[in-house]
Design a protein around this motif. Structure first.
Motif, PDB file in Angstrom:
ATOM      1  N   PRO A   7     -12.609   8.458   6.626  1.00 41.25           N
ATOM      2  CA  PRO A   7     -10.794   8.154   6.707  1.00 41.25           C
ATOM      3  C   PRO A   7      -9.996   8.623   8.346  1.00 41.25           C
ATOM      4  N   VAL A  17      -7.463   2.130   9.404  1.00 43.69           N
ATOM      5  CA  VAL A  17      -7.602   3.630   8.765  1.00 43.69           C
ATOM      6  C   VAL A  17      -8.851   4.343   8.358  1.00 43.69           C
ATOM      7  N   LEU A  26      -1.489  10.291  -1.400  1.00 38.17           N
ATOM      8  CA  LEU A  26      -2.972   9.215  -2.060  1.00 38.17           C
ATOM      9  C   LEU A  26      -2.740   9.523  -3.214  1.00 38.17           C
ATOM     10  N   THR A  37      -3.852   6.482   9.832  1.00 34.37           N
ATOM     11  CA  THR A  37      -3.447   6.788   8.467  1.00 34.37           C
ATOM     12  C   THR A  37      -2.151   7.151   8.952  1.00 34.37           C
ATOM     13  N   GLU A  38      -1.648   8.517   9.477  1.00 33.49           N
ATOM     14  CA  GLU A  38      -0.165   8.896   9.781  1.00 33.49           C
ATOM     15  C   GLU A  38       0.390   7.564  10.181  1.00 33.49           C
ATOM     16  N   CYS A  44       0.240   4.571  10.381  1.00 34.77           N
ATOM     17  CA  CYS A  44       0.550   3.801   9.636  1.00 34.77           C
ATOM     18  C   CYS A  44       1.851   4.210   8.408  1.00 34.77           C
ATOM     19  N   LEU A  55      -4.136  -0.363   2.341  1.00 34.21           N
ATOM     20  CA  LEU A  55      -4.267  -0.243   3.425  1.00 34.21           C
ATOM     21  C   LEU A  55      -5.578  -0.567   3.877  1.00 34.21           C
ATOM     22  N   SER A  56      -6.557   0.084   3.353  1.00 27.39           N
ATOM     23  CA  SER A  56      -7.553  -0.751   4.079  1.00 27.39           C
ATOM     24  C   SER A  56      -8.350  -1.952   4.216  1.00 27.39           C
ATOM     25  N   LEU A  85      -7.394   9.771   9.952  1.00 27.74           N
ATOM     26  CA  LEU A  85      -5.857  10.666   9.405  1.00 27.74           C
ATOM     27  C   LEU A  85      -4.720  10.410  10.262  1.00 27.74           C
ATOM     28  N   PHE A 134      -4.979   3.657  -0.080  1.00 28.89           N
ATOM     29  CA  PHE A 134      -5.399   3.837   0.591  1.00 28.89           C
ATOM     30  C   PHE A 134      -6.106   2.291   0.415  1.00 28.89           C
ATOM     31  N   TRP A 187       0.921  -1.427   0.063  1.00 24.63           N
ATOM     32  CA  TRP A 187      -0.017  -0.565   0.074  1.00 24.63           C
ATOM     33  C   TRP A 187       0.530   1.456  -0.173  1.00 24.63           C
TER      34      TRP A 187
END
Length: 181
Positions: free
Chosen positions: A141, A126, A97, A146-147, A149, A66-67, A143, A63, A46
């Motif tokens: 999301p 995420v 992204l 996500t950051e 990860c 990632l998800s 965030l 994304f 990802w």
């Protein structure tokens, strides 16, 4: 003192593989045409690579991958959305992204967005929420997650690259030592 209640906020609707993402407009910095990123060795699938933007080297993520929703397959017509990282990590001020097509600026209000709890599913780490926005499903999301990860993946890729470099140096030293014998 002004105590008015804000009933509307501006958002950005971004189409990614799987579902649209609904992002705060304040986090969205710029939209770019997609170009092949610089690969990051030992990174998860990802984490697509790094792009250059205004003197920065930004991590570019898929994304959907990632998800766990769907693989991201950027190509012709894909866009890159640059986001301001809000987590306070000076090493990760921005990230990007991949999007399919142009993002849309939207107005989000109580009247056009409701939580979608129909499926009762557990959301990926995420994803903060699954919503119905103007009667279409969208993901909001997380965030911060996500950051985190991204930061963890970059640290792990760097650690793994350092380990491999050390192993290669040891192997070279052993090979040189045996050559002298």
């Amino acid at each position: 003192m002004n105590t008015s209640i804000v009933n509307e906020v501006r958002g950005v609707l971004i189409q990614v593989a799987g579902h649209p993402l609904l992002l705060p407009n304040a986090a969205t910095v710029e939209v770019l045409s997609y170009g092949e990123p610089e690969r990051i060795e030992h990174a998860p699938e990802w984490l697509l690579g790094r792009i250059r933007w205004r003197g920065w080297r930004l991590p570019l993520i898929g994304f959907s991958s990632l998800s766990g929703a769907a693989p991201d397959r950027p190509g012709v017509g894909s866009k890159v959305v640059v986001l301001k990282a809000l987590g306070g990590d000076p090493a990760l001020s921005y990230f990007a992204l991949v999007a399919q097509g142009f993002p849309r600026l939207v107005t989000v209000s109580r009247d056009n967005m409701i939580a979608d709890t129909e499926y009762g599913e557990t959301l990926p780490q995420v994803v903060r929420a699954r919503v119905l926005f103007n009667y279409d499903v969208a993901l909001v999301p997380d965030l911060d997650a996500t950051e985190r990860c991204i930061a963890e993946a970059l640290q792990e890729a760097s650690r793994r690259a350092a380990e491999l470099a050390e192993e290669a140096a040891q192997h070279a030293a052993e090979h040189a030592e045996h050559s002298l014998d």
